[in-house]
Design a protein around this motif. Structure first.
Motif, PDB file in Angstrom:
ATOM      1  N   ALA A  62      29.611  43.123  19.095  1.00  0.00           N
ATOM      2  CA  ALA A  62      30.107  43.908  20.226  1.00  0.00           C
ATOM      3  C   ALA A  62      31.255  44.814  19.820  1.00  0.00           C
ATOM      4  N   ALA A  63      31.979  44.431  18.784  1.00  0.00           N
ATOM      5  CA  ALA A  63      33.110  45.212  18.272  1.00  0.00           C
ATOM      6  C   ALA A  63      33.150  45.051  16.749  1.00  0.00           C
ATOM      7  N   PRO A  64      32.198  45.633  16.021  1.00  0.00           N
ATOM      8  CA  PRO A  64      32.099  45.414  14.577  1.00  0.00           C
ATOM      9  C   PRO A  64      33.288  45.937  13.781  1.00  0.00           C
ATOM     10  N   PHE A  65      34.120  46.738  14.427  1.00  0.00           N
ATOM     11  CA  PHE A  65      35.311  47.289  13.795  1.00  0.00           C
ATOM     12  C   PHE A  65      36.519  46.366  13.914  1.00  0.00           C
ATOM     13  N   ALA A  66      36.423  45.291  14.716  1.00  0.00           N
ATOM     14  CA  ALA A  66      37.571  44.408  14.960  1.00  0.00           C
ATOM     15  C   ALA A  66      38.013  43.732  13.671  1.00  0.00           C
ATOM     16  N   ALA A  67      39.323  43.736  13.427  1.00  0.00           N
ATOM     17  CA  ALA A  67      39.880  43.229  12.172  1.00  0.00           C
ATOM     18  C   ALA A  67      40.967  42.202  12.445  1.00  0.00           C
ATOM     19  N   GLN A  68      41.019  41.196  11.592  1.00  0.00           N
ATOM     20  CA  GLN A  68      42.071  40.184  11.648  1.00  0.00           C
ATOM     21  C   GLN A  68      43.126  40.527  10.589  1.00  0.00           C
ATOM     22  N   VAL A  69      44.351  40.723  11.028  1.00  0.00           N
ATOM     23  CA  VAL A  69      45.450  41.081  10.128  1.00  0.00           C
ATOM     24  C   VAL A  69      46.174  39.807   9.736  1.00  0.00           C
ATOM     25  N   SER A  70      46.225  39.535   8.434  1.00  0.00           N
ATOM     26  CA  SER A  70      46.701  38.234   7.962  1.00  0.00           C
ATOM     27  C   SER A  70      47.943  38.350   7.083  1.00  0.00           C
ATOM     28  N   PHE A  71      48.776  37.309   7.173  1.00  0.00           N
ATOM     29  CA  PHE A  71      50.017  37.256   6.405  1.00  0.00           C
ATOM     30  C   PHE A  71      49.869  36.360   5.176  1.00  0.00           C
ATOM     31  N   ASP A  72      48.675  36.377   4.601  1.00  0.00           N
ATOM     32  CA  ASP A  72      48.438  35.749   3.301  1.00  0.00           C
ATOM     33  C   ASP A  72      47.279  36.475   2.633  1.00  0.00           C
ATOM     34  N   GLY A  75      43.464  35.593   3.878  1.00  0.00           N
ATOM     35  CA  GLY A  75      42.953  36.008   5.173  1.00  0.00           C
ATOM     36  C   GLY A  75      42.834  34.885   6.174  1.00  0.00           C
ATOM     37  N   THR A  76      43.637  33.846   6.024  1.00  0.00           N
ATOM     38  CA  THR A  76      43.582  32.705   6.942  1.00  0.00           C
ATOM     39  C   THR A  76      44.803  32.594   7.850  1.00  0.00           C
ATOM     40  N   ASN A  77      45.922  33.223   7.489  1.00  0.00           N
ATOM     41  CA  ASN A  77      47.134  33.190   8.302  1.00  0.00           C
ATOM     42  C   ASN A  77      47.159  34.427   9.209  1.00  0.00           C
ATOM     43  N   VAL A  78      46.223  34.455  10.157  1.00  0.00           N
ATOM     44  CA  VAL A  78      46.031  35.625  11.014  1.00  0.00           C
ATOM     45  C   VAL A  78      47.129  35.675  12.064  1.00  0.00           C
ATOM     46  N   GLN A  79      47.756  36.851  12.191  1.00  0.00           N
ATOM     47  CA  GLN A  79      48.852  36.999  13.145  1.00  0.00           C
ATOM     48  C   GLN A  79      48.731  38.226  14.028  1.00  0.00           C
ATOM     49  N   CYS A  80      47.883  39.163  13.674  1.00  0.00           N
ATOM     50  CA  CYS A  80      47.680  40.355  14.488  1.00  0.00           C
ATOM     51  C   CYS A  80      46.215  40.773  14.406  1.00  0.00           C
ATOM     52  N   THR A  81      45.850  41.697  15.262  1.00  0.00           N
ATOM     53  CA  THR A  81      44.497  42.247  15.302  1.00  0.00           C
ATOM     54  C   THR A  81      44.577  43.729  14.970  1.00  0.00           C
ATOM     55  N   GLY A  82      43.495  44.275  14.459  1.00  0.00           N
ATOM     56  CA  GLY A  82      43.454  45.695  14.143  1.00  0.00           C
ATOM     57  C   GLY A  82      42.054  46.225  14.324  1.00  0.00           C
ATOM     58  N   SER A  83      41.859  47.485  13.938  1.00  0.00           N
ATOM     59  CA  SER A  83      40.556  48.134  14.047  1.00  0.00           C
ATOM     60  C   SER A  83      40.283  48.944  12.789  1.00  0.00           C
ATOM     61  N   LEU A  84      39.071  48.828  12.275  1.00  0.00           N
ATOM     62  CA  LEU A  84      38.652  49.602  11.110  1.00  0.00           C
ATOM     63  C   LEU A  84      38.295  51.012  11.571  1.00  0.00           C
ATOM     64  N   ILE A  85      39.009  52.015  11.036  1.00  0.00           N
ATOM     65  CA  ILE A  85      38.750  53.405  11.439  1.00  0.00           C
ATOM     66  C   ILE A  85      38.130  54.222  10.315  1.00  0.00           C
ATOM     67  N   GLY A 114      34.508  33.539   7.367  1.00  0.00           N
ATOM     68  CA  GLY A 114      33.371  34.444   7.311  1.00  0.00           C
ATOM     69  C   GLY A 114      33.772  35.876   7.030  1.00  0.00           C
ATOM     70  N   GLY A 115      32.795  36.750   7.056  1.00  0.00           N
ATOM     71  CA  GLY A 115      33.057  38.160   6.825  1.00  0.00           C
ATOM     72  C   GLY A 115      33.560  38.445   5.427  1.00  0.00           C
ATOM     73  N   ALA A 116      34.432  39.435   5.321  1.00  0.00           N
ATOM     74  CA  ALA A 116      34.982  39.848   4.033  1.00  0.00           C
ATOM     75  C   ALA A 116      36.478  40.053   4.160  1.00  0.00           C
ATOM     76  N   VAL A 117      37.197  39.691   3.107  1.00  0.00           N
ATOM     77  CA  VAL A 117      38.653  39.850   3.078  1.00  0.00           C
ATOM     78  C   VAL A 117      39.009  40.989   2.136  1.00  0.00           C
ATOM     79  N   ARG A 118      39.892  41.857   2.588  1.00  0.00           N
ATOM     80  CA  ARG A 118      40.382  42.961   1.768  1.00  0.00           C
ATOM     81  C   ARG A 118      41.901  42.888   1.692  1.00  0.00           C
ATOM     82  N   LYS A 119      42.434  43.004   0.495  1.00  0.00           N
ATOM     83  CA  LYS A 119      43.887  43.048   0.335  1.00  0.00           C
ATOM     84  C   LYS A 119      44.426  44.378   0.829  1.00  0.00           C
ATOM     85  N   VAL A 120      45.649  44.338   1.323  1.00  0.00           N
ATOM     86  CA  VAL A 120      46.310  45.543   1.817  1.00  0.00           C
ATOM     87  C   VAL A 120      47.098  46.176   0.683  1.00  0.00           C
TER      88      VAL A 120
END
Length: 265
Positions: A62-72, A75-85, A114-120
């Motif tokens: 429903a929102a394939p662009f939804a992203a989990q913003v993580s502080f590790d 990608g498991t210490n999720v603290q914010c949400t974002g969007s892939l643009i 699940g999904g894929a983790v990308r470093k910032v």
């Protein structure tokens, strides 16, 4: 899961008092009885974010662009949400900015799995407004959300997405992606004094667990979540009538394009 500030209005919810770094009261209101807003403080490292109380569970389709913003990095210490643009760019809220912000998880309905983790690789805060661009170290070729090139009209229906608390103070984020309906009310002000899209909660209300989450209007990203009204305690069974401010995408569009190359439409 955040450091919170309280903004209280002195007259009709307009004149702001000095914010206080403390636990939020159960029923913070103005002198007129209007709930005041949660305003997450910009900081370096603590835990914070926003979420949806009420609403309903959904899937990433429903929102394939939804992203989990993580502080590790995992990608498991999720603290914010974002969007892939774009393949290399995620947009979220500037108050999520931190040297501890390390990775983004994409392409999954499930929190920290699940999904894929990308470093910032880089963090780019907007000069004005609660907007942060994250450059990914490795591109992710998934589905992107387009940027709205116009400010939504009052009364327009919209949708918000996020992971997190099922009710205020529950202390645990939702394992499943959630969604809720909102309606556009007018232009407001975000956490940094920038222009916002102010919305009224219709089927769910954003709470701890979803800062920077998408406000989607007619299939386009119109805003990223900045602040929300505090719910009274106990939380109401109906989540209508509460307000949120989403940092406006179109009002920050020139800067977004200059940094990422992504244009609005």
């Amino acid at each position: 899961m955040k450091i919170a500030k309280i903004l209280a209005a002195a007259a009709a919810g307009a004149a702001l008092l000095a914010p206080v770094l403390c636990a939020l009261p159960a029923q913070a209101t103005t002198a007129q009885g209007v709930p005041v807003k949660e305003v997450p403080a910009p900081h370096d490292g603590g835990t914070f974010s926003r979420d949806i109380a009420g609403g309903g569970t959904t899937t990433v389709s429903a929102a394939p662009f939804a992203a989990q913003v993580s502080f590790d990095a995992a990608g498991t210490n999720v603290q914010c949400t974002g969007s892939l643009i774009a393949a290399s760019w995620v947009i979220t809220a500037k108050h999520c900015n931190s040297t501890s912000l390390r990775s983004v998880r994409l392409g999954t309905s499930y929190l920290g799995a699940g999904g894929a983790v990308r470093k910032v690789a880089g963090r780019y805060p907007a000069p004005a407004g609660d907007v942060l661009l994250l450059k990914l170290a490795t591109p992710y070729y998934g589905s992107y959300v387009g940027l709205s090139g116009s400010f939504p009209a009052t009364g327009t229906t919209a949708r918000v997405y996020g992971w997190g608390y099922q009710s205020k103070g529950s202390g645990a984020m939702s394992y499943y992606l959630k969604a809720a309906d909102v309606s556009v009310v007018w232009q407001g002000v975000d956490n940094y004094g920038g222009p916002s899209v102010r919305t009224r909660s219709e089927s769910g209300h954003t709470l701890d667990g979803d800062s920077g989450g998408p406000l989607v209007v007619n299939g386009k990203l119109a805003g990223v979540l900045s602040t929300s009204d505090i719910l009274p305690a106990p939380n109401p069974s109906s989540y209508t009538g509460y307000y949120n401010d989403h940092a406006s995408v179109v009002r920050n569009l020139a800067w977004i394009t200059s940094v990422s190359g992504v244009r609005g439409s």
